[in-house]
Structures are given as C-alpha cells and as structure tokens.
Design an enzyme around this catalytic site. Structure first.
Site, PDB file in Angstrom:
ATOM      1  N   GLU A  90      -1.846   0.165  13.591  1.00 35.94           N
ATOM      2  CA  GLU A  90      -3.050   0.556  12.859  1.00 35.94           C
ATOM      3  C   GLU A  90      -4.308   0.232  13.654  1.00 35.94           C
ATOM      4  O   GLU A  90      -5.283   0.983  13.618  1.00 35.94           O
ATOM      5  CB  GLU A  90      -3.073  -0.175  11.519  1.00 35.94           C
ATOM      6  CG  GLU A  90      -4.259   0.138  10.643  1.00 35.94           C
ATOM      7  CD  GLU A  90      -4.166  -0.551   9.291  1.00 35.94           C
ATOM      8  OE1 GLU A  90      -4.887  -0.125   8.367  1.00 35.94           O
ATOM      9  OE2 GLU A  90      -3.376  -1.514   9.150  1.00 35.94           O
ATOM     10  N   GLU A 115       0.848  -1.187   0.000  1.00 38.29           N
ATOM     11  CA  GLU A 115       0.000   0.000   0.000  1.00 38.29           C
ATOM     12  C   GLU A 115       0.886   1.240   0.000  1.00 38.29           C
ATOM     13  O   GLU A 115       1.127   1.825  -1.036  1.00 38.29           O
ATOM     14  CB  GLU A 115      -0.938  -0.025   1.209  1.00 38.29           C
ATOM     15  CG  GLU A 115      -2.063   0.968   1.122  1.00 38.29           C
ATOM     16  CD  GLU A 115      -3.176   0.660   2.128  1.00 38.29           C
ATOM     17  OE1 GLU A 115      -4.066   1.506   2.248  1.00 38.29           O
ATOM     18  OE2 GLU A 115      -3.140  -0.408   2.770  1.00 38.29           O
TER      19      GLU A 115
END
Length: 889
Positions: A746, A466
């Site tokens: 996260e 990502e």
C-alpha cells in the site's frame, strides 16, 4: 485446416443458471494458414444434443463477427438446457466442421417462479451472534430422476448439502452485493446426488458480509439485517414428465452447529465435538432441533449468479517452520495470499489448534499483526479426538504469508499444513516475462495482488478490518487486471452494484457495495462517503476499459445512465460547470509529496478533479457515439472542449508553464491531453526535471503512479521511464521487491529502509493500486496493445519498446479471438521480434529504430514494411512471424 475451438456463452464454458434473456456466444478459430478472416458463420440453438429440435438457426450470416454474437430466437424458458454449435467459412473458401456442442442453462426467469420462502434459524435477539447454524429437511422422491436443480441463496453465507454430500465447490456464497437491491442466487445440478426414495437437504449459514462485522475502524455490524436466513428451491423433473418442487418453509428445522464463531475479519472457532454425524442424511433424528421462522424479503431483488464464484484455486505447501526471537512457532508459506491454512491434526478430545495469521515479520523477525488493526485473523479448532482430523474454515478468509501456531497437540510439522488460495474463478489469460528477474518478481507480485483482492469484489486489501470495494483502487488497476485475467464478468457484477448504490444526484460511493454511506452521513463524520474525483470516476473508466479489452458493448449499455449521472453530478458541482473546485477529494492519495503526517498529496484537488472530469467526459462522449446517441455525443463532446479550455485558462500561464509544480499534475495533464500542443515539450521536460530533482525517483500517489511511465514513453522518454521503473532504492517498485515482497504494498515504504514499519493504522502489504504498472509491461515493454478504435483485440497494435538494459521481453494474451504473442530479444547487435496473431484479426506492427529495407522476415508470409519516422510499420494478418534486423538504439 479450419477449426472452431473454445466456444463460450457469456464468457463461460457451459454455464448453468444463466439469467440473461439474450445470451451471447463467442468462439475462437484455428487455422494453419496466414491472413485468415471469417467471412460467414452459421449458429444453431437446439433443445436437444442431436439438434433435432432446433429453435434458432441464423442461416449463413456474412460477417466476421465471432465475439458476443447475441441470441435472437424465441423467448427462453426457465430451468431449461439449450445446446448450441457454430460453423464458419473463411476468406480461402474453406468451411469448418460444426464446432463441439456447447450448452447453457437458464435460471428462474422471473419472480413468480419462486415458491420458496426465506427461513431463519436465528431469534430476533441474535443480531450480535456470529455462530453458524444448521438447517435441514427430508423429502421423498418417486420415480426415475431426469433433471434436478437446486436454486439457493442466503442472507449471510451458506453451504448446501444433499444426502451428506457438499453441493458444488463455490465459496462464500451468495457473494457480496448491495443485498437489499440485488441478491444473487446460485444454481447447482444435483441430479446425481438424489435417489429414488428418502432424501435430505441440509445447509449451514453464517453471518458473512450480510450481518457480520464490516469496516472495523467504525465498528459497523448488521449493515443489511440482523438475522441470517436461507432460501432454497429444488426442482425435480422425472423421466415420465412429472415435476416436483421442494422449498424452504416453516417445516424445516434448525440447530446450533459446531461453528461457534465465524467472521470475515476475525476468523472462525469450530468445536468438532459438537458435530452431528448424519445431520444432512435422511432418517436423522432431529427431534431436538427447533422450528425456523419465515421472514419477509423483497423477492424482486433476487438475481441469478452474475459474478464469478469464489473457489479454491491453488494449494501451497510451507517452505519452513521458524522459531522467532520471541520464541513463537511460525510457519512460512513463502507467499502472501488470501485464503486459509488447511491442517491435519491428531490429538485427544478437547485438544485445541489455535492459529493466527500475518503478512510479515517485524525488523527483529517476530510475528507482526499491528497492521491488522482490529482484525483478529484467528482460527481455533477443538478436536473431537478421532484418529486424524482435517479442517478448513467455512465463512471467513485470511490475508497472510505467516501462520503462528499458538496451540497444537503434539509437535506440529509443516507437512500438517497447506495454504488454500481462494479468489473469484477468473480465467488466467495473460503472461509476461523478461530478462530482469527483479521485474519478473514485481510482475509476480502484481498477479498475486490481483488474486488476493479479487474475492467477489475488488477489495483494497485482504487482511485488515477493511477489505472493501474501494472504487479508486479498482479504477487505477482495472487495465492491468484485464491483461492478467478475464475480469469482464467480475467487473460487470460489481459495476451493477455501483449503479444501484449510486446516489440520486449521481454521486458515487467511495466503496461498492456502499457499507459506509448511511453511517457517515447519519453521524456527520468529517467527509461524505461519495464523489471523490478519481474514485467516483470508476463509474466511467471501468466500463470503458472492459469495453476496450473485451469489445463488450453491453457493459456500456448497462452502465450508460450511471456514467452520464456521474458527469452530471460533477457538472452541477463544478464552478461554471467546468472547474471542479468543491467537495471532498482523496486527491493523489498517499503521494510522497504530501505534508508530514498527511495522506493527501501536494497536487491541488481542483486540478486533479477537473483533469478527471475532462477525461471521464471525453469517455462518455465516445460511449454515446458507440451507442448511437448522437445528441448526447455532441453535448458531451462540446462539454469536454469547454472543460479543456477552462482547465488551460486556469492552470497554464500565458507562457505555457503548468502552475502546479508536482509530478502528478504534469502526469495527468499529459495523460489526459490537457496540454496545448505548443506547450507539450515544455511540460514533459518539467516532469523530467521534477523526477531528477528527486534523484530520479517518483513522488506520485494513487492517481499519478498508474500513468507516469506511460506518459514518459508516449512522449519520447522511454529511457527515463525504464530508469524510473528500475530504481531499486526507496521509493520505487523494486525497493519492495528487494525487501522480499511477494505482493504489492500500500505504501512505497511499508517497511522502511531501516526495517521499521510505516504507521500500523494503514499499512497493507497486499494492495494492488501501485501494481497498475503491470499494464506498462504489456503495452510498452512487450508492445502488446489494443487498438482503441477497434476494441477487443480485433485489431492489434504491436509496438515493443526495448530499454533498461533488458535483453528480452515477451507477453502472451489470450484474447476473445485467440492467442496474441509479442516478444523481442537482442543479441549481437540484432533484434529478433516474434509475434503471433490469431485468426479473424489483423495487426499493425511497429518495429522500433528500424529501416524497412533492413528487416528480414524469417518466419511467416513476406511483409511489406514502410518507414515512419525512426520506426518501420506494416499491417499483418493472422499467423506467426519472426523479424530480424540490426538494432540501432
């Protein structure tokens, strides 16, 4: 003693390759006196170091301005070095000596300056190639060289060599921009690398962000083009006044390189047996090399380096080598980071080193890579068989703490390895420490989250497939980042890309540069790639934050139309122009009150979206006023009032209850002043109730978490804010610390209490969003605040808020004016508060739970405090101070 120190031009010390036509100068002041204010300055710019050819002299300017003083002399010429110096007078009548001499050097100031052509070493059918390529050219010089610069960029990534020497220490050049609209080029001083006679220039190019794999979960490639290319222009000025220009054109040659494969997500394969010694030296036999192609490219997209270059920043030795239960040989560097593992190896020709990289070990202590998704994070090096070979990759980086050795000649030792930490070359300007070691570790983790993800763009994570510039993540973390490092140039460059990638209707992509949009729209995927509340609001919140912390009005000027377009986009899509109840939104992303199996928090989108709409509209109105656009100021001030009224009518009951009973809903309405004053006490109490109903824990996600402790402490609930912050069990910030985290995760439960992992599909252990709590450490714990009415720390607010059984806390910040320091310590019933205020600034100091009569000034000029509620307040000037008083909490 009055002295000028640390003079800079556009935030930099002696920059070269500057593209702005009106650069700005800043300086700091040193003095051994108190309450020092600059009364006047004189600034000179010259073509020579002796200031015999002065082109601009301000004369004596009666002003206290010492930050971002704009050049207003004759038009600057391309490829020219200018020198500058400043002197000042203070309010005591003291005049400084001239400062040290600084310089800046201009880049190519127009498209017409470019004579070079883009050349590619790749055929049209090499779109899927990830090889690195060599390019080279020889040229002759005749005379004494006085000045030599190389201007270079690439479609892909590049490294430049002159006569066998690597040029500069920048990495991953030219950086990542919206290439077809803005392509940076770099400027390097190569005067000392050239010789009279034969010379050679060589380059290596690789796929990089330009044509390499991006957004691995949707398999994007060749986003900007399918062939790498190089652009180089060398300018030589001889001592006798002659000029010579060397450019990339059809006469250059190309060859395969030892880089067989290099991809950002996947790593690099390098075969040292294929090295060609002397390939970038003159008189190299390149008869077997092939011709390059010239390709067309819009030269108007070229811009001088705008952001800060990525460079090697730190080197970390391993702390151990372990054998996992599966028998894997794994090196532990002790710190999750972004960069690569540098190693030295000895072996036979054809032997291999194969390394894989990971952030964590699993519950059994084995090497864990499932959360990388398709990212391979693999390095393969094939030995040429020399006595000792040392390797670092070229066009890739990894996010890791652990390195698994899959192949290695002989028996590897941790002494053979070193982690190279890379990030954009931002200056460290902030520090924080306190008496709680878990909080200190959390702060450490926040800093390393910034380091790992500020690699030319503010990425979400540095490890999986990502690594994109998510707008929402950047928006929630930007204030914390401004306290830790000088991020103004970094964000300026990124915001310019946000502006050019913004849709014509004002919508803002979820990621910048926008590598998802066309794909998602073309393939009609589940949601458009733009205009989520809290994400698109980065267009407004980010430039405003940079302005607040660096007093940089230019960033507001640059971004104003982008800011305005975003608000107009929302107005066009909002019900009645005031309630935003349409479109796709991430909402309170990853909040713990989400339904089972969902990433979307329980706070309704229309409340979140309208709250941010109000907040951003208020910022836009303030921006319009600062820029002197009074008609826009009135319009957006009125629009803000209309949104607030509609919000209250929509989401508050007549009795004053917020209709949405989530923590984030209450946090947002309090933070953005959407609560009628008469209902504020009820709203804050309901937030406390909601926290208590969750056993004192938060349930907030990406949009609620950054504000929750601020809302509590700003509303008289500092005790509750500390209680929330200091929780050690799940979910909490310190839960991650107790689990051994060295960066911010996260997910609150990236590693669950039983040691198992959160779903591997989206589980980064190096994500800075929840690190937004860092601004609370500075602003509330230590009490170091910018004054929103007088930005850039020209007027400082010192308001410490002790609590949480902490016995001391301190924060240090290097502002544009100089060092700001605030600390407190409690001992034997007394509290000692130390502050340092730089010259040419003032501060309001607010001492908690203090009687003005009881405060003793131990150090510094005598200060007159006044009682204000339960605190004592005073205005102070520059200098260092110590105050002691009996602390009654």
């Amino acid at each position: 003693m009055l002295k000028i120190s640390d003079i800079t031009c556009e935030y930099q010390k002696n920059p070269i390759g500057l593209g702005t036509k009106k650069p700005r100068f800043s300086w700091m002041i040193e003095s051994d006196m108190y309450n020092v204010i600059q009364m006047s300055y004189r600034l000179q710019v010259s073509l020579d170091e002796k200031f015999e050819n002065i082109i601009w002299d301000t004369g004596v300017v009666n002003s206290s301005k010492s930050v971002h003083v704009e050049y207003d002399g004759p038009s600057l010429k391309s490829s020219t070095r200018y020198y500058y110096r400043v002197r000042i007078m203070d309010n005591y009548g003291q005049e400084s000596m001239w400062s040290e001499i600084g310089y800046f050097e201009t880049a190519l100031m127009g498209v017409s300056e470019w004579k070079a052509k883009f050349i590619t070493p790749e055929n049209e059918d090499e779109g899927n190639s990830s090889k690195g390529k060599y390019l080279r050219y020889e040229f002759a010089l005749n005379g004494e060289i006085a000045f030599a610069r190389i201007y270079a960029t690439a479609l892909g990534m590049y490294e430049i060599y002159i006569n066998g020497e690597r040029v500069g220490d920048d990495l991953l050049t030219p950086g990542w921009t919206s290439y077809k609209k803005r392509l940076q080029y770099q400027t390097y001083d190569i005067t000392d690398l050239l010789v009279n006679g034969a010379n050679a220039v060589g380059a290596i190019v690789g796929a990089g962000w330009y044509k390499g794999d991006l957004a691995g979960w949707i398999g994007r490639r060749n986003v900007y083009g399918s062939r790498t290319a190089l652009l180089v222009q060398i300018l030589i000025r001889y001592a006798d006044g002659r000029e010579q220009i060397i450019v990339t054109d059809e006469t250059w040659k190309a060859s395969d390189s030892p880089i067989l494969y290099s991809e950002i997500y996947h790593g690099e394969i390098y075969d040292a047996r294929l090295e060609q010694p002397g390939w970038s030296l003159p008189n190299f036999d390149d008869n077997s090399w092939y011709a390059v192609d010239v390709i067309n490219w819009d030269m108007s997209t070229l811009i001088p380096q705008e952001g800060l270059p990525v460079r090697r920043q730190e080197f970390i030795k391993p702390i151990s080598m372990i054998i996992t239960p599966k028998g894997e040989k794994v090196i532990d560097f002790g710190q999750n980071l972004a960069g690569w593992a540098k190693f030295t190896v000895r072996g036979k020709c054809g032997d291999k080193v194969v390394l894989k990289h990971a952030e964590v070990l699993d519950s059994e202590g084995n090497f864990y890579t499932e959360n990388l998704r398709s990212a391979k994070q693999r390095i393969e090096y094939i030995l040429k068989g020399d006595e000792a070979e040392t390797f670092e990759p070229h066009f890739t980086f990894q996010g890791f703490r652990y390195v698994k050795i899959e192949e290695f000649p002989g028996e590897p030792s941790i002494d053979d390895f070193e982690a190279v930490v890379i990030h954009s070359d931002m200056k460290r300007i902030g520090k924080f420490t306190c008496s709680n070691e878990l909080l200190n570790q959390l702060y450490h983790n926040i800093v390393w989250g910034l380091k790992s993800n500020f690699i030319d763009v503010p990425t979400d994570c540095p490890q999986r497939d990502e690594r994109l510039g998510w707008t929402g993540d950047a928006q929630v973390f930007i204030e914390t980042s401004c306290f830790i490092m000088n991020t103004a140039p970094f964000f300026r460059k990124w915001l310019h890309d946000l502006k050019v990638d913004q849709l014509q209707n004002g919508g803002v992509p979820h990621v910048v540069p926008d590598v998802l949009g066309n794909y998602i729209r073309k393939n009609k995927l589940a949601h458009p790639n733009y205009s989520s509340s809290g994400w698109g609001d980065a267009a407004v919140i980010c430039p405003w934050t940079i302005y607040q912390y660096y007093d940089d009005v230019n960033i507001l000027k640059d971004q104003y139309e982008s800011m305005k377009s975003w608000i107009e986009y929302i107005r066009a899509n909002a019900k009645g122009g005031v309630i935003w109840d349409s479109g796709f939104h991430f909402g309170d992303w990853l909040a713990l009150d989400a339904k089972e199996g969902s990433y979307f928090g329980a706070t309704p989108n229309d409340l979140v979206a309208t709250a941010f709409y109000a907040h951003s509209t208020e910022i836009l109105a303030k921006t319009a006023k600062i820029l002197g656009n009074l008609s826009d100021y009135e319009e957006y001030l009125n629009l803000h009032d209309e949104i607030v009224k509609a919000f209250r009518d929509e989401f508050f009951t007549p009795s004053g209850r917020l209709a949405v009973r989530t923590q984030t809903a209450h946090v947002l309405v309090l933070m953005f002043n959407l609560v009628p004053d008469k209902y504020r006490a009820r709203t804050i109490q309901t937030l406390i109730d909601l926290i208590n109903e969750n056993n004192g824990h938060l349930t907030t996600g990406f949009l609620g978490t950054p504000y929750i402790c601020h809302v509590l402490s700003n509303n008289g609930k500092t005790k509750e804010a500390y209680s929330l912050l200091l929780k050690e069990d799940y979910p909490s910030w310190l839960y991650q610390v107790k689990k051994g985290a060295t960066t911010v995760w996260e997910h609150w439960d990236g590693i669950k209490p039983d040691g198992s992992m959160w779903s591997a599909d989206m589980n980064s252990f190096n994500h800075y969003a929840y690190g937004s709590i860092g601004s609370w450490f500075y602003r509330e714990t230590a009490g170091l605040n910018v004054d929103p009415e007088i930005p850039g720390f020209k007027h400082i607010i010192i308001k410490p808020k002790p609590g949480g059984d902490l016995t001391y806390a301190e924060a240090e910040y290097l502002s544009a004016y100089g060092r700001v320091f605030a600390s407190w310590s409690i001992r034997g019933g007394d509290i000692t508060v130390d502050v340092a205020i730089p010259p040419n600034t003032k501060a309001k100091i607010i001492l908690p739970h203090a009687s003005s009569e009881a405060i003793e000034t131990i150090k510094g000029e005598n200060v007159h405090f006044e009682n204000c509620n339960d605190d004592a307040e005073a205005e102070i000037g520059s200098g260092t101070y110590r105050f002691v008083y009996l602390y009654k909490n």
